[in-house]
Scaffold this active site. Sequence first.
Site, short mmCIF file in Angstrom:
data_model
loop_
_atom_site.label_atom_id
_atom_site.label_comp_id
_atom_site.label_asym_id
_atom_site.label_seq_id
_atom_site.Cartn_x
_atom_site.Cartn_y
_atom_site.Cartn_z
N CYS A 130 0.79 -1.37 -0.06
CA CYS A 130 -0.14 -0.05 0.20
C CYS A 130 0.92 1.23 -0.08
O CYS A 130 0.62 2.39 -0.89
CB CYS A 130 -0.99 -0.02 1.06
SG CYS A 130 -1.80 -1.52 1.34
N HIS A 174 -1.46 6.17 2.33
CA HIS A 174 -1.28 5.17 3.07
C HIS A 174 -1.24 5.70 4.70
O HIS A 174 -0.18 5.66 5.47
CB HIS A 174 0.07 4.42 2.94
CG HIS A 174 -0.08 3.18 3.74
ND1 HIS A 174 -0.89 2.14 3.82
CD2 HIS A 174 1.14 2.83 4.64
CE1 HIS A 174 -0.60 1.26 4.78
NE2 HIS A 174 0.54 1.40 5.09
N HIS A 196 -2.38 -2.40 -5.69
CA HIS A 196 -1.79 -3.70 -6.18
C HIS A 196 -2.64 -4.90 -6.15
O HIS A 196 -3.83 -4.60 -5.59
CB HIS A 196 -0.43 -4.18 -5.05
CG HIS A 196 -1.02 -3.69 -3.70
ND1 HIS A 196 -1.65 -4.94 -2.97
CD2 HIS A 196 -0.74 -3.02 -2.71
CE1 HIS A 196 -2.00 -4.47 -1.93
NE2 HIS A 196 -1.37 -3.19 -1.77
CA LIG Z 1 -3.16 -1.99 -0.42
#
Ligand SMILES: [Ca+2]
Length: 488
Positions: free
Chosen positions: A76, A132, A319
């Site tokens: 992340c 994040h 991702h």
């Molecule tokens: Ca992630």
Amino acid sequence: MKQTVYSILAVTLLCLSGTNSQAQNKKPNILFIAIDDLNDWTSTLNGNPQAKTPNLKALAAKGITFTNAHCAAPACGPSRSAIMSGILPSTSGNYVNKSSLIHNPILNNSILLPEFFQQNGYYVCGAGKLFHGYHFNEEVKGRGFDEYFPSKTQDLPSFEGLKFNSKLPLGGWARQADWGPCHPDVTLDDHPDGITANWAKERLLEGELQEPFFLGAGIFQPHLPNYAPQEYFDRFPLEDIELPEGFKEDDLDDVPAAHAKMAHNPWLKRIRSTDQWKPAIQAYLACTAMVDDLIGQIVGALEKSPYADNTIIVLWSDHGFQLGEKGRWGKYSLWERATRVNLVWVAPGVTTRGTTSPRPVNLLDIYPTLASLTGCEPPKGQLEGNDLTALMKNPEADWDKTTLTVFGYKNYGLRSERYRYITYADGTEELYDHQSDRWEWENLADNPEYAEVKKEMRQELPTHHQPKGVTYIPPKPNQQKAKAKSKK
Ligand SMILES: [Ca+2]
Ligand SMILES: [Ca+2]
């Protein structure tokens, strides 16, 4: 009299041409939708037929899906830092989740995507997980945002007060290793992701946003822990759940040992020994279906809003995720299931409805593409991605580029249209031919017939890995193990 008619006509024409050029100069708005840990099991990428994502498919039908899109990093933090700065992790040295963006001198000195649009006269607002976490605290206060929900010091609506039916399937072994339906009283509107989506829907439907705007909505699921209202679990009866087609018991036999040092992950072992594999897949599918509903709601709100015709939509997942493939339950690897992402664009006047492009592209390309689509001059010397507008106009256009995923110091996964090449810090390698091996089962790295392919792909890798002024000390594998043990 005649003269008056001519003057009225002239004035009218002047006004009309003024309106026209105003319309031409009007910059498009941006709806920026981020999904956490959503892999290629979606129906737009055909990774697994069990996933149900009709709303994502409906969005894809309005524009273009990049079917060979990959993250800059399979975690992340570094993935999102790369998206927001346009800088590769190997250039910035921002390799791991815990590195704060502003404590990295290269990222801190860059113009982040929200700042870029703010500087270009956009009203910049957002909610949920776009960065994040560390971008929304007392120190950074959501740099670049005019408005953030719930606040500039908190990006995710609180999980507090939600009565999850948390049975901790793995006995509390790891905090995130939990999944299951929410308490029956909890509706989608109470779920943190429902709250984020509702904020976005309301802001769009109110019709009071200052234009042009950049509006970001960051959805947290299907990141673990996987909680969704019961109705989503009901859509995937446990007895119908299939194990992943890409799983092969001895798959890791031809893979260099370096992968385990980089991404030690015992979760699947634990999940299998407690007979939780199918329930865990069910939960991922349930949360994916919930996220898909929210995508439909946000896009639906845009369509009903006054901004529908002049708004670019970009939807991305940060991702992928392995649900058992290559013996892993998790991200943090350089294989296809962890690097491949959902990337869908709708750009009025540029994209064609229902198109797909197989060319290898990266999440790093979002920043330069948005700059190009909005006619804003990108920051000089900063962006390392590619402008995708040529592929939007012609999805099959010539494209000589490969796409790179970085995971930790000197570990690289490179994807061309046909091959995946992986090299680890110790020099060991993998090579997969996607034309014949979509699950990456057969490592061809030692096959002399592919020496030339490997050589060409190696030339695409970064040549420096230790950015100036950034200290990165790779964690020792035994330290990671000790950490994992202490959590048990
Ligand atoms: Ca992630
Ligand atoms: Ca194998």
